[in-house]
Enzyme design. Structure first.
Site, PDB file in Angstrom:
ATOM      1  N   CYS A 148      13.619   0.844 -36.722  1.00  0.00           N
ATOM      2  CA  CYS A 148      12.463   0.438 -35.920  1.00  0.00           C
ATOM      3  C   CYS A 148      12.406   1.187 -34.596  1.00  0.00           C
ATOM      4  CB  CYS A 148      12.485  -1.063 -35.672  1.00  0.00           C
ATOM      5  SG  CYS A 148      12.185  -1.990 -37.182  1.00  0.00           S
ATOM      6  N   HIS A 149      13.484   1.113 -33.822  1.00  0.00           N
ATOM      7  CA  HIS A 149      13.438   1.734 -32.501  1.00  0.00           C
ATOM      8  C   HIS A 149      14.665   2.583 -32.225  1.00  0.00           C
ATOM      9  CE1 HIS A 149      11.028  -1.967 -32.503  1.00  0.00           C
ATOM     10  NE2 HIS A 149      10.131  -1.173 -32.019  1.00  0.00           N
ATOM     11  N   GLY A 150      15.376   2.964 -33.294  1.00  0.00           N
ATOM     12  CA  GLY A 150      16.423   3.966 -33.154  1.00  0.00           C
ATOM     13  C   GLY A 150      17.703   3.531 -32.463  1.00  0.00           C
TER      14      GLY A 150
END
Lengths: 169, 419
Positions: free
Chosen positions: A133-135
């Site tokens: 999703c956001h690394g």
């Protein structure tokens, strides 16, 4: 009006406001609390998992309280790798020894501590988990190494009922 | 408000109006003096009203067939698409209607930004508008959860988890929002309830928005105060009604194009997979209208600060009437602001683009620069510009530049010398 004197009426106003406030609070609280987890949700508090088929280097994912729990049977290399990491290098310093009671078994909530996605197994820069999703990158102990997540993946309460069964919760 | 007292012609009308002055209200709305130079950017208020009513009507119909339960929601949406008569049409109108609603509201907001419609004495109209916008985002988000597809589920998980960034009470709030330890059936049922409620709250706020508008009256492209009624105004009906109606027809063509030709282009294919709490889709992206804020969230490497930055990006708009220190409303007379305005438009579009891309490498760098510029625009450029900018001379009336040549002070001076 010359001097401000506390009269009977002032007392009555204050008393009325106070009783009114308590009454409003007593009505509002049930309205708010009804949204908290109900008895049937709380009843599903623990779950037992058979791990006899899990071979070293494999992860299984089980559902506990609606959330995925990763159960990974780690290889000797992975354990060594996790234990060698220096605490200074960690954003959320936790020893691997404290996260995995039995070094072979890592049991943790498979929920990224950033915004709750399920990280992917054996991905990312630290050979552990990677959240798409956001690394956020996690190491083989589920500790946050890189990315926006603030803390390591959570370790739930669990115990070995016998050598093949883990009870989560 | 029109100054003259209104008396209905018929005897019954007079009897009724004395008891409930609805006809006076209707007369106020039809005769309402409107600046005669309103351009097509001003037609989006009417278009937005149309969007709201479309969403309410189609939503009511969908609610007759939808089942708000984690085990049945996904199937009931497919049931609407395949079995219900015209169900596909109603659902596609509702789903694309949300996008059209946001398209219109962004044009409406950027029109306000260009012509300074948020400035005194219209601050309350603006703030009510921002509240409506916030409610729209809440309604759209919860509506997107209802089909219970993969994007529904993981979108709900990510957005509700934003609250977990709050220190101390965050986790408790998230559990409270979910009604459990993850997004599940209790979450779905409450989202359905709130999704049903919010449009009616918006409807009420729209009434206040228009009421507040009718106190000072419309701003206009020239941005000057005008006398009402005067040579500078026309009655709302028929002049503005016809213009709004024409613009609405054009808008409906675009709307219909999406509904009939590319009904799924604004959605995600992953949402046609039923929600699975064990698997997160590889690439989570919110709907297009939330992308700029999503880019801001991701551009900050800290969880709490990321959430703070994203929310600030929205709430900063509410402070805009006080951040913009310039007394001149319309960008037509603000040569520097006009340029910064277009840079901001580009900045928001860039944020939207990088919000849809993976948060890494060059995209992340661009997102960070664009986020920094967004705040720079509102917190530094606008306040300073009000003091530094040399604005162009304003005309004395809307009619003057038409009848009296170019709008400049020399002309105005000459005019006063004649007196």
């Amino acid at each position: 009006m010359s001097e401000k004197k506390i009269e009977r009426r002032d007392f009555l106003f204050t008393a009325t406001y106070a009783v009114g406030a308590v009454g409003v609070g007593a009505v509002i609280w049930p309205m708010i609390d009804q949204m908290n987890p109900d008895a049937s949700v709380k009843a599903l508090a623990s779950t037992e998992v058979d791990v006899s088929t899990v071979t070293p280097g494999k992860t299984i994912t089980v559902l506990w309280r609606g959330k995925p729990v990763f159960i990974r049977r780690r290889t000797q290399d992975e354990i060594a790798e996790a234990r060698l990491v220096k605490l200074e290098d960690l954003k959320h310093p936790e020893k691997d020894e404290d996260r995995a009671k039995d070094p072979e078994w890592l049991v943790m909530l498979g929920v990224c501590t950033h915004l709750g996605c399920v990280p992917l197994d054996q991905k990312g820069d630290y050979n552990g988990w990677f959240c798409p999703c956001h690394g956020s990158h996690y190491d083989i102990s589920g500790r946050i190494r890189k990315g926006p997540a603030p803390t390591n993946m959570e370790i739930p309460k669990y115990e070995f009922v016998n050598s093949n069964t883990i009870k989560i919760g | 408000m029109s100054d003259h007292e209104y008396t209905p012609k018929s005897k019954f009308g007079k009897w009724f109006n004395d008891r409930l002055p609805l006809l006076t209200l209707a007369n106020h709305l039809t005769d309402y003096p409107t600046p005669k130079n309103l351009n097509y950017w001003w037609t989006f208020g009417g278009i937005l009203t149309f969007c709201l009513i479309t969403q309410i009507v189609t939503g009511l119909v969908l609610a007759m067939h939808y089942i708000a339960h984690a085990d049945m929601a996904f199937d009931s949406v497919e049931h609407i698409m395949r079995d219900v008569n015209y169900g596909w049409l109603i659902r596609y109108i509702h789903a694309n209607g949300a996008s059209m609603f946001f398209l219109a509201v962004y044009i409406h907001i950027f029109r306000s930004l260009f012509y300074g419609s948020y400035k005194a004495p219209r601050e309350i109209i603006w703030i009510i508008g921002i509240i409506i916008y916030l409610l729209m985002m809440a309604a759209a988000f919860m509506g997107y959860v209802l089909p219970w597809g993969q994007m529904s589920f993981w979108g709900a998980t990510v957005i509700t988890n934003l609250f977990s960034a709050i220190p101390l009470v965050g986790e408790g709030i998230v559990t409270w929002l979910w009604g459990g330890y993850s997004v599940d059936n209790p979450t779905l049922t409450r989202f359905f309830t709130l999704h049903y409620l919010i449009p009616f709250l918006i409807l009420g706020l729209v009434v206040l928005h228009i009421w507040a508008l009718h106190v000072p009256g419309n701003n206009n492209p020239v941005g000057i105060d005008i006398k009402k009624p005067s040579k500078d105004t026309v009655p709302f009906h028929p002049y503005i009604v016809i213009k709004d109606g024409f613009a609405l027809l054009m808008f409906m063509i675009v709307f219909a194009f999406f509904v009939f030709y590319t009904p799924n282009i604004l959605g995600h294919a992953d949402n046609y997979i039923e929600a699975d709490p064990l698997v997160t889709p590889a690439h989570i992206v919110p709907e297009w209208y939330l992308l700029p804020f999503y880019a801001i969230l991701r551009s900050v490497p800290d969880k709490l600060l990321g959430v703070v930055a994203m929310l600030s990006a929205i709430f900063i708009l509410a402070a805009l009437p006080w951040l913009d220190t310039s007394k001149i409303r319309s960008a037509v007379f603000r040569p520097l602001y006009r340029q910064f305005y277009w840079i901001l438009v580009a900045d928001v579009l860039i944020l939207g683009y990088v919000g849809a891309m993976p948060a890494e490498g060059l995209y992340l760098l661009v997102a960070r620069i664009a986020t920094a510029y967004y705040f720079l625009h509102f917190l530094v450029i606008l306040p300073v510009l009000g003091f530094k900018e040399r604005t162009l001379p304003l005309p004395l009336s809307i009619t003057e530049p038409v009848l009296g040549g170019s709008p400049n002070l020399a002309a105005a001076k000459k005019k006063s010398e004649f007196k």
